[in-house]
Design a protein around this motif. Structure first.
Motif, PDB file in Angstrom:
ATOM      1  N   GLY A 130     -31.833   9.626  13.121  1.00 59.95           N
ATOM      2  CA  GLY A 130     -30.990   9.697  13.802  1.00 59.95           C
ATOM      3  C   GLY A 130     -29.475  10.107  13.370  1.00 59.95           C
ATOM      4  O   GLY A 130     -28.678  10.488  13.449  1.00 59.95           O
ATOM      5  N   GLY A 131     -29.870   9.386  11.911  1.00 57.84           N
ATOM      6  CA  GLY A 131     -28.839   9.411  11.175  1.00 57.84           C
ATOM      7  C   GLY A 131     -27.563   8.312  10.815  1.00 57.84           C
ATOM      8  O   GLY A 131     -26.793   8.540  10.541  1.00 57.84           O
ATOM      9  N   MET A 132     -28.494   6.676  11.670  1.00 60.12           N
ATOM     10  CA  MET A 132     -27.523   5.794  11.307  1.00 60.12           C
ATOM     11  C   MET A 132     -27.609   5.776  10.061  1.00 60.12           C
ATOM     12  O   MET A 132     -28.410   5.618   9.000  1.00 60.12           O
ATOM     13  CB  MET A 132     -28.083   4.771  12.743  1.00 60.12           C
ATOM     14  CG  MET A 132     -27.594   3.203  12.615  1.00 60.12           C
ATOM     15  SD  MET A 132     -28.492   2.145  13.467  1.00 60.12           S
ATOM     16  CE  MET A 132     -27.241   0.663  13.107  1.00 60.12           C
ATOM     17  N   ALA A 133     -26.383   4.862   9.773  1.00 64.73           N
ATOM     18  CA  ALA A 133     -25.797   4.119   8.476  1.00 64.73           C
ATOM     19  C   ALA A 133     -26.102   5.100   7.708  1.00 64.73           C
ATOM     20  O   ALA A 133     -26.967   4.820   6.628  1.00 64.73           O
ATOM     21  CB  ALA A 133     -26.515   2.846   8.811  1.00 64.73           C
ATOM     22  N   PRO A 134     -25.709   6.051   7.052  1.00 60.14           N
ATOM     23  CA  PRO A 134     -26.837   7.212   6.880  1.00 60.14           C
ATOM     24  C   PRO A 134     -26.007   6.041   4.757  1.00 60.14           C
ATOM     25  O   PRO A 134     -27.134   6.793   4.032  1.00 60.14           O
ATOM     26  CB  PRO A 134     -26.673   8.747   6.448  1.00 60.14           C
ATOM     27  CG  PRO A 134     -25.219   8.140   6.962  1.00 60.14           C
ATOM     28  CD  PRO A 134     -24.865   6.975   7.940  1.00 60.14           C
ATOM     29  N   HIS A 135     -25.011   5.648   4.834  1.00 59.62           N
ATOM     30  CA  HIS A 135     -24.911   5.544   3.254  1.00 59.62           C
ATOM     31  C   HIS A 135     -25.916   4.284   2.736  1.00 59.62           C
ATOM     32  O   HIS A 135     -24.640   3.945   2.056  1.00 59.62           O
ATOM     33  CB  HIS A 135     -23.337   5.191   3.621  1.00 59.62           C
ATOM     34  CG  HIS A 135     -23.053   3.869   4.685  1.00 59.62           C
ATOM     35  ND1 HIS A 135     -22.849   4.098   6.440  1.00 59.62           N
ATOM     36  CD2 HIS A 135     -22.720   2.376   4.503  1.00 59.62           C
ATOM     37  CE1 HIS A 135     -23.080   2.889   6.191  1.00 59.62           C
ATOM     38  NE2 HIS A 135     -22.482   2.029   5.740  1.00 59.62           N
ATOM     39  N   LEU A 136     -26.559   3.786   3.273  1.00 62.50           N
ATOM     40  CA  LEU A 136     -27.420   2.007   3.184  1.00 62.50           C
ATOM     41  C   LEU A 136     -28.131   3.181   2.461  1.00 62.50           C
ATOM     42  O   LEU A 136     -28.941   3.902   3.096  1.00 62.50           O
ATOM     43  CB  LEU A 136     -27.594   1.576   4.506  1.00 62.50           C
ATOM     44  CG  LEU A 136     -25.968   1.134   5.082  1.00 62.50           C
ATOM     45  CD1 LEU A 136     -26.928   0.504   6.672  1.00 62.50           C
ATOM     46  CD2 LEU A 136     -25.276  -0.182   4.385  1.00 62.50           C
ATOM     47  N   PRO A 137     -29.169   2.157   2.054  1.00 62.33           N
ATOM     48  CA  PRO A 137     -31.055   2.142   1.198  1.00 62.33           C
ATOM     49  C   PRO A 137     -31.695   2.372   2.547  1.00 62.33           C
ATOM     50  O   PRO A 137     -30.998   2.151   3.783  1.00 62.33           O
ATOM     51  CB  PRO A 137     -30.428   1.099   0.244  1.00 62.33           C
ATOM     52  CG  PRO A 137     -29.663   0.960   0.045  1.00 62.33           C
ATOM     53  CD  PRO A 137     -28.310   0.667   1.574  1.00 62.33           C
TER      54      PRO A 137
END
Length: 197
Positions: A130-137
């Motif tokens: 759903g798009g959680m924490a897209p900045h993380l690997p």
């Protein structure tokens, strides 16, 4: 009237759920379960094998009920938290069963443990997809989703695990007033925890 095995099994299961929620595994008495279920003790052992197996099946059944009834919407985690809070208010026995399980160090069966793990992994994947924490690997996103799930579970469950403390700390006159206040606070906390995810 003919003997209805399924009805007897259901009555035993319901009576045992109430007995275990009230007294835990060690304190539960097969005699009380049989009396409440209008069944005999032999039927309990015939259908469920042992008190321990019956307890494990009940915990698994209640967790499955929660899983089937509710999901966490990645687009609206705070609203989902409100729904889960309401579910726990309507089903207080699950918290009691889980607390008894932990206090009495009842090991979930291997199958039960696997089912629980799979269910929570599915919810974590749903949050990530759903798009959680897209900045993380990718692997860190899964771990972040798992941590969020467990944090939210704690924010919700603690209210039902210690209602007297909740009422006292909040200086409310009734458990109902304390829970209404906590519901709004927990939803807001979930909103803040997921802001910018």
């Amino acid at each position: 009237m003919a003997y209805d095995a399924e009805d007897t099994r259901r009555r035993i299961f319901d009576a045992a759920a109430a007995e275990f929620a009230e007294h835990g595994l060690a304190g539960a008495r097969v005699e009380r379960i049989a009396t409440a279920a209008r069944a005999n003790k032999q039927a309990i052992y015939l259908y469920y094998g042992s008190k321990e197996k019956l307890f494990s099946r009940i915990v698994r059944d209640r967790l499955e009920g929660l899983r089937v009834s509710l999901s966490i919407d990645p687009d609206s985690v705070a609203d989902s938290v409100g729904q889960i809070f309401d579910w726990y208010r309507e089903h207080p026995e699950l918290i009691r069963l889980l607390l008894w399980e932990a206090l009495e160090e009842c090991a979930a069966s291997e199958e039960g443990e696997r089912d629980r793990r799979d269910s929570f992994q599915e919810k974590a994947r749903c949050l990530v997809e759903g798009g959680m924490a897209p900045h993380l690997p990718a692997d860190a996103r899964i771990r972040a989703a798992q941590d969020l799930l467990f944090t939210l579970m704690g924010l919700i469950a603690w209210n039902f695990a210690v209602p007297g403390i909740c009422r006292t700390v909040l200086d409310e006159d009734t458990d109902g007033a304390a829970l209404a206040r906590r519901r709004e606070t927990v939803i807001e906390a979930a909103r803040r925890l997921t802001a910018g995810q």
